[in-house]
Design a protein around this motif. Structure first.
Motif, short mmCIF file in Angstrom:
data_model
loop_
_atom_site.label_atom_id
_atom_site.label_comp_id
_atom_site.label_asym_id
_atom_site.label_seq_id
_atom_site.Cartn_x
_atom_site.Cartn_y
_atom_site.Cartn_z
N THR A 43 -27.99 -10.48 -14.12
CA THR A 43 -28.48 -11.74 -14.34
C THR A 43 -27.99 -12.66 -13.45
O THR A 43 -26.74 -12.73 -13.19
CB THR A 43 -28.62 -12.27 -15.65
N GLY A 44 -28.56 -13.34 -12.48
CA GLY A 44 -28.16 -14.33 -11.51
C GLY A 44 -27.67 -15.53 -12.07
O GLY A 44 -26.36 -16.02 -11.62
N LEU A 45 -28.26 -15.80 -13.00
CA LEU A 45 -27.81 -17.28 -13.71
C LEU A 45 -28.47 -17.14 -15.26
O LEU A 45 -29.69 -16.94 -15.62
CB LEU A 45 -28.56 -18.71 -13.13
N ALA A 46 -27.65 -17.32 -16.20
CA ALA A 46 -28.21 -17.57 -17.67
C ALA A 46 -28.26 -19.20 -17.99
O ALA A 46 -27.33 -19.73 -17.82
CB ALA A 46 -27.19 -16.90 -18.53
N LEU A 47 -29.47 -19.41 -18.51
CA LEU A 47 -29.73 -20.78 -19.23
C LEU A 47 -29.41 -20.60 -20.58
O LEU A 47 -30.36 -20.08 -21.39
CB LEU A 47 -30.83 -21.11 -18.61
N TYR A 48 -28.63 -21.66 -21.29
CA TYR A 48 -28.53 -21.69 -22.75
C TYR A 48 -28.74 -23.09 -23.27
O TYR A 48 -28.39 -24.03 -22.91
CB TYR A 48 -27.10 -21.17 -22.98
N GLY A 49 -29.54 -22.95 -24.40
CA GLY A 49 -29.55 -23.96 -25.19
C GLY A 49 -28.14 -24.01 -26.05
O GLY A 49 -27.54 -23.14 -26.32
N ARG A 50 -28.12 -25.42 -26.93
CA ARG A 50 -26.80 -25.51 -27.67
C ARG A 50 -26.62 -24.36 -28.41
O ARG A 50 -25.31 -23.89 -28.74
CB ARG A 50 -26.95 -27.05 -28.12
N LYS A 51 -27.47 -24.29 -29.35
CA LYS A 51 -27.16 -23.45 -30.63
C LYS A 51 -26.78 -21.75 -30.08
O LYS A 51 -25.94 -21.44 -30.51
CB LYS A 51 -28.32 -23.32 -31.48
N LEU A 52 -27.66 -21.28 -29.31
CA LEU A 52 -27.21 -20.13 -28.87
C LEU A 52 -25.96 -20.10 -27.89
O LEU A 52 -25.10 -19.20 -28.21
CB LEU A 52 -28.07 -19.61 -27.79
N TRP A 53 -25.68 -21.00 -27.23
CA TRP A 53 -24.32 -21.35 -26.33
C TRP A 53 -23.15 -21.23 -27.44
O TRP A 53 -22.29 -20.36 -27.28
CB TRP A 53 -24.35 -22.30 -25.63
N GLN A 54 -23.32 -21.78 -28.64
CA GLN A 54 -22.43 -21.84 -29.48
C GLN A 54 -22.19 -20.60 -30.25
O GLN A 54 -21.06 -20.21 -30.33
CB GLN A 54 -22.52 -23.04 -30.63
#
Length: 188
Positions: A43-54
């Motif tokens: 993956t070149g770049l992963a984009l996360y929303g807040r809940k998944l990031w936490q």
């Protein structure tokens, strides 16, 4: 132009988390875990929303240093820390591990990132992916479906105003009856 993929484990009835954010039903086999790890490495770049990031940032930054960590977990943790990440949140104040924070318009930023000449992007988190879905930004949907009905929770798909036509490009079976299906968005 970058390709944007929404990739998650989900239940047969379409949820990425059961009520109460329970993920106990989605523990991967060794083979599936390795597949996800290889995906992180590519993956070149992963984009996360807040809940998944936490969820991810509460475990993977130090998972390789935990007693009993398997070689696969050690490898995944190192790959996860090295992978460039963007977190979209108005409530998170700091991020680490090769990550930057975006507090503004997620759709505008994802549109800008897609226009770059760089590696593929993965998007995760129901709310963030839902906004990208509604904006027509997702190029590929990758579902790893578990043979379990959880009856409710956080849905993989959001309500849409228009149809999205897809083409099936890959299927694969994993131990435990999990099935990977990968679809590309057909642009008309």
């Amino acid at each position: 132009m970058r390709k944007l993929t929404f990739a998650m484990n989900l239940s047969l009835d379409g949820y990425i988390a059961a009520p109460g954010d329970d993920l106990g039903w989605s523990v991967p086999s060794d083979e599936l875990f390795q597949w996800w790890s290889d995906r992180v490495a590519a993956t070149g770049l992963a984009l996360y929303g807040r809940k998944l990031w936490q969820t991810m940032s509460s475990h993977w930054p130090t998972a390789d240093r935990q007693p009993g960590a398997t070689p696969a977990e050690i490898e995944y943790a190192r790959r996860w820390r090295a992978m460039p990440k963007v977190v979209f949140s108005s409530t998170v104040s700091t991020v680490g591990w090769n990550t930057r924070l975006v507090t503004g318009d997620a759709v505008a930023e994802i549109t800008r990132l897609k226009a770059e000449d760089a590696g593929p992007m993965d998007i995760g988190g129901a709310t963030l992916a839902g906004a990208a879905m509604r904006a027509g930004l997702i190029d590929e949907y990758l579902l790893v479906t578990a043979p379990v009905l959880v009856g409710g929770g956080t849905p993989f798909f959001t309500a849409l105003d228009n149809w999205v036509n897809l083409t099936l490009v890959e299927t694969r079976t994993f131990p435990g009856g999990l099935i990977l299906t990968r679809y590309e968005t057909r642009r008309v």
